[in-house]
Write an enzyme that holds these catalytic residues in place. Sequence first.
Site, PDB file in Angstrom:
ATOM      1  N   GLU A 124       0.821  -1.203   0.000  1.00 37.93           N
ATOM      2  CA  GLU A 124       0.000   0.000   0.000  1.00 37.93           C
ATOM      3  C   GLU A 124       0.861   1.262   0.000  1.00 37.93           C
ATOM      4  OE1 GLU A 124      -2.310  -2.969   2.650  1.00 37.93           O
ATOM      5  OE2 GLU A 124      -0.274  -2.671   1.889  1.00 37.93           O
ATOM      6  N   THR A 130      19.055 -39.273   5.268  1.00 39.42           N
ATOM      7  CA  THR A 130      19.395 -38.596   4.019  1.00 39.42           C
ATOM      8  C   THR A 130      20.684 -37.800   4.172  1.00 39.42           C
ATOM      9  OG1 THR A 130      17.079 -38.437   3.339  1.00 39.42           O
ATOM     10  CG2 THR A 130      18.610 -36.861   2.364  1.00 39.42           C
TER      11      THR A 130
END
Length: 364
Positions: A54, A197
Site C-alpha cells: 500500500e 538422508t
Amino acid sequence: MSATDEAFVAHTIELARRGWYTAKPNPRVGCVIVADGKIVGEGWHQRAGEPHAEVNALDMAGALSKDATAYVSLEPCNHQGRTPPCTGQLIAAGVKRVVYAVKDPDETAGGGEQTLRDAGVEVIGPLLETEARAVNAGFLQRCETGLPKVTLKIAASLDGRTAMASGESQWITGPAARSDVQRLRAQSGAIITGIGTVLQDDPAMTVRAEQLNLPDADDIAQLQPLRVIVDSQLKTRPGLKILQQPGEVVVATAQQDGSIPGVELISLPNSDGKVDLRGLLKELAERQCNDVLVEAGAKLAGAFIREGLVDELIIYLAPKLLGRKAMPMLDLAFDKMLEAIELDIVDVRALDKDWRITARPTVN
C-alpha cells in the site's frame, strides 16, 4: 462490487506474486491506487522490513491518492511493526474507498477493515478470495491453524523408486526438474530432511541462486530457508555440508542432552522415542515459517503422511525403471485397500523429459 473492481483486484494478486520468494515471512501483497478509472499508483511488498504494498502504491500515486480507491490483495494491516500500519497511511492519504481480496487472519495485524470504516473509508471485500488465498496459502494456514503449509517433495522413477538399494540417487530427474526444486526451496521458510538422508547423501539443502536467475545478492541471501534435520538419536556430526552453508540449521531430536557446535538443538521427543513431528511444525510456525518443504527418505516422508501432516505432494517422475530392489517413495506398511490414502491430482505438467505431479490428500 463490479466487474471493474474484480479486474483491479485481479491485478493486485498478480502484483503480489512478484514478492513470491522475497516477502517471506510476511504475506505477499499487491496494491493499486485507482482514480477516475485509471491506475495512478501500484506496488507490492518486496521484502520483510521494507514498505508494504500500500505504501509503495501511495508513493507512486502521490496527491492523486486523495478520494481514490485502493485495491489490495490482503486486508490492510493494522499494527505497528517494523513499518507503520497501512490503515493509517491510507487514511492519511485521503483514500475514500478500499477493496480487498482476502481478510487478514493475523491476530496482531488484522482488524484493518474496522479501523478504515471508523475513519469514514468505504470498505468492500472479500473479492476473488480463492485466488488471493492461493498466493498466501502458507501464511493464512499458519495464522488460522497454528501449523505451516507442508509440501512433501519426491523425485522418483516411473516404478515409484527413489534410490538404488545402495542409496545411490543422483540423478533420477533431469536439470529442469532439479531447477524447479530450487524454486520450491526458495519459496519455503524451512526445509526438513532426515538424518538418514544427511548421512547417506551429505546434501547442502540450500537454494542455488544460479538456477533462479536472481541477480540481487540480498535477495539470494534471504532466499535461504531454515534447514531442519530430524535426528532422533543425535547422529549429526560436524563437517557435514548442511552445516557448512550460509543460514541457520536446527536439529530436532528426541534426546534431552547433547550439543553440536554452532547448531541449535530442539528436544521434541514423542512417546515412541522419535521426534514429535507435529510439535516440530508448531515450533516452525512460531518462528513464522509459512511454507515448509519436506525433502526426506521413505521413512520420514512416510511418517509425515501417516500423521496427516502433509498438505501437498509434489512428485517428479522420471522416465526410468529402477527395479524392485530400489528404495520406495514412502514407507507405508498398509495391509488392506481400505488403508490406502486417496489423493486429488491438481496439476500435471512436463519438465523436459520428466513429469511433475501435484497432489493433495482427499478431504472427505
